[in-house]
Design a protein around this motif. Structure first.
Motif, mmCIF file in Angstrom:
data_model
loop_
_atom_site.group_PDB
_atom_site.id
_atom_site.type_symbol
_atom_site.label_atom_id
_atom_site.label_comp_id
_atom_site.label_asym_id
_atom_site.label_seq_id
_atom_site.Cartn_x
_atom_site.Cartn_y
_atom_site.Cartn_z
ATOM 1 N N GLY A 284 0.811 -1.212 0.000
ATOM 2 C CA GLY A 284 0.000 0.000 0.000
ATOM 3 C C GLY A 284 0.843 1.259 0.000
ATOM 4 N N ASP A 360 -2.263 -5.056 7.498
ATOM 5 C CA ASP A 360 -3.535 -5.706 7.799
ATOM 6 C C ASP A 360 -4.701 -4.720 7.789
ATOM 7 O OD1 ASP A 360 -5.161 -7.923 8.535
ATOM 8 O OD2 ASP A 360 -5.093 -7.280 10.618
ATOM 9 N N LYS A 361 -4.445 -3.474 8.194
ATOM 10 C CA LYS A 361 -5.541 -2.515 8.387
ATOM 11 C C LYS A 361 -5.685 -1.495 7.263
ATOM 12 C CE LYS A 361 -6.430 -4.307 12.448
ATOM 13 N NZ LYS A 361 -7.637 -5.138 12.649
ATOM 14 N N ASP A 362 -4.607 -1.178 6.577
ATOM 15 C CA ASP A 362 -4.671 -0.124 5.562
ATOM 16 C C ASP A 362 -5.558 -0.544 4.390
ATOM 17 O OD1 ASP A 362 -3.395 2.518 4.553
ATOM 18 O OD2 ASP A 362 -3.159 1.130 2.869
ATOM 19 N N LYS A 363 -6.363 0.386 3.895
ATOM 20 C CA LYS A 363 -7.311 0.068 2.828
ATOM 21 C C LYS A 363 -6.617 -0.285 1.516
ATOM 22 C CE LYS A 363 -11.154 2.830 4.627
ATOM 23 N NZ LYS A 363 -12.083 3.958 4.372
ATOM 24 N N LYS A 364 -5.457 0.287 1.270
ATOM 25 C CA LYS A 364 -4.741 0.012 0.021
ATOM 26 C C LYS A 364 -3.922 -1.275 0.101
ATOM 27 C CE LYS A 364 -4.215 4.790 -1.601
ATOM 28 N NZ LYS A 364 -3.219 5.827 -2.003
ATOM 29 N N ARG A 366 -2.617 -5.128 0.910
ATOM 30 C CA ARG A 366 -3.227 -6.455 0.808
ATOM 31 C C ARG A 366 -2.277 -7.472 1.448
ATOM 32 N NH1 ARG A 366 -4.915 -4.185 -4.019
ATOM 33 N NH2 ARG A 366 -3.128 -4.935 -5.216
#
Length: 486
Positions: A284, A360-364, A366
């Motif tokens: 990300g 684990d948490k970032d929207k971008k 994976r």
């Protein structure tokens, strides 16, 4: 322009290649007395030279420029409308097409129309089985539905539907509804200077009826030929049976010429049966989270310089799972692009606890297929020149530009290293997906010969020899081995 499209291009091109045009018209044959539908008539390249005298032509097009021309054709009604939206949003119809089934159709549909995300949802709601991202398949699907039983069709389209997993629905539709009589494959350069973004095109002709196992289909592979297609109709009588299309519908349809160049002398399985094929991580934020050896930087820098002595080569089991308890910590990282079979990586990725939480948490980001991180496997670059290449790795994380291949039985690991680097595997992969993309879903379908324990052990001996002498120094040994096991 409405919100159905993400750009203003209809991706339509005038079919002004005479050989292609005349070949398609010849395949349609005598149209005397026919009712014909042309769902995107453009400049009328096909309907102006039809053989015979049709009873009625219903010519449809979305582009108002095509209605400003003075040239009109006999017995032809013109309809200015969006053929796809006519079927998706029937409640918005301003102009109505005749309520009839047609005797025949001839068409060069738009390729690669860029539908908006919202409109793709509308398409799937109306027709759940179709692939809403590819317009040419939708034109074929909707047009064939408007034909009478045993009605005739001739379409020119990209040949991606032969192999694409997403377009399996179209292969099934052809088997259930549109029995082919002719398939002609050729390079898109036959259109001249127009760049379609597709390597090969095909003309497919047939009738609206179920494909039967015993039917004959004339398959002309002119991909490597400069011969006029119209001439090949008379001279190339290569045929396949409908049973071939039926048996391979869920995999891919390959021309007889190509199939003849790749064959096995023993039983085969698929790569998916003996190995897991997985795509790796995306951070990300590669600039902050990806690093490279400050003393050996890559040609194309993506990330930041790291002192290699700071990279932790053998993290503990807990550190592999949850991250390393340091403010900033790195582990080896396998990135996309070609690597030599035993090449060590000069890339690294942050794997401290804070970084793992971010992934684990970032929207971008994976954090995909995490269970395969740090395992022994083979790295195959997702995008190459079309040739497969595999390299070993262990105790490392791999990124989304890599397909990690992990043998379910470790006895297969060394064999797969040899096999996936051999030209034979590249040919096999081209049967599944002719382009440069080596996605995990494509690689899973690679055919693998069934081997004995002795043959697997022989592969291990060759790999051990290559480690000591060099990969290139075992080229003849590896080629002889592959020849013996296929």
């Amino acid at each position: 322009m409405n919100n159905r499209y993400t750009d203003k291009s209809f991706q339509g091109f005038f079919t002004n290649a005479d050989d292609i045009r005349h070949t398609m018209i010849e395949l349609l044959g005598d149209t005397s007395g026919h009712t014909i539908i042309e769902p995107c008539f453009g400049e009328g390249a096909f309907i102006k030279d039809l053989i015979g005298s049709p009873k009625q032509i219903d010519a449809i097009d979305i582009d108002e420029e095509h209605f400003k021309r003075e040239v009109k054709f006999n017995n032809c009604n013109y309809y200015h409308l969006d053929f796809i939206d006519y079927h998706i949003h029937s409640e918005n119809r301003v102009e109505m097409l005749p309520d009839r089934e047609y005797d025949s159709t001839i068409c060069n549909p738009p390729y690669g129309l860029k539908f908006s995300k919202e409109y793709r949802k509308d398409i799937k709601k109306k027709f759940p089985d179709v692939y809403a991202r590819e317009s040419y398949g939708l034109f074929f699907y909707l047009t064939l539905k408007s034909l009478k039983e045993n009605g005739k069709y001739v379409f020119i389209m990209p040949d991606t539907f032969f192999t694409s997993t997403n377009l399996t629905y179209l292969r099934k539709f052809i088997l259930e509804t549109a029995k082919p009589t002719h398939i002609l494959q050729f390079k898109s350069k036959r259109f001249g200077s127009v760049n379609f973004g597709y390597g090969n095109l095909c003309i497919i002709a047939g009738t609206k009826t179920k494909t039967t196992p015993d039917c004959d289909i004339n398959w002309i592979d002119a991909v490597s030929s400069d011969e006029a297609l119209i001439n090949l109709l008379d001279t190339d009588k290569t045929t396949i049976k409908g049973s071939y299309l039926i048996e391979n519908c869920n995999d891919s349809w390959i021309s007889p010429k190509v199939i003849g160049s790749v064959s096995f002398s023993r039983d085969v399985i698929t790569l998916d049966e003996i190995a897991d094929c997985k795509t790796g991580i995306y951070t990300g934020n590669n600039t902050d989270y990806c690093g490279y050896n400050i003393d050996n930087p890559p040609k194309r820098v993506n990330g930041h310089a790291v002192n290699w002595s700071d990279v932790i080569m053998t993290p503990t089991l807990d550190e592999k799972e949850s991250g390393i308890a340091k403010e900033v910590a790195y582990v080896p990282f396998i990135r996309g692009g070609h690597r030599e079979p035993f090449e060590t990586t000069n890339s690294c990725i942050r794997w401290d606890k804070e970084a793992v939480i971010f992934y684990d948490k970032d929207k971008k980001a994976r954090l995909q297929n995490k269970v395969f991180y740090f395992k022994e496997g083979l790295a195959i670059p997702m995008v190459t020149s079309g040739r497969l290449s595999a390299s070993t790795f262990n105790n490392a994380i791999f990124d989304q530009g890599v397909v990690g291949v992990f043998a379910k039985n470790n006895d297969y690991h060394n064999f797969l290293l040899i096999y996936l680097n051999d030209d034979f595997s590249s040919k096999l992969k081209s049967l599944i997906a002719p382009g440069a993309n080596n996605s995990a879903n494509y690689l899973k379908r690679l055919k693998i010969p069934k081997l004995t324990i002795e043959e697997l052990n022989e592969a291990t001996k060759i790999v051990e020899t290559a480690k000591s002498l060099g990969w290139n120094e075992t080229k003849l040994m590896r080629a002889k081995y592959i020849k013996s096991v296929i």
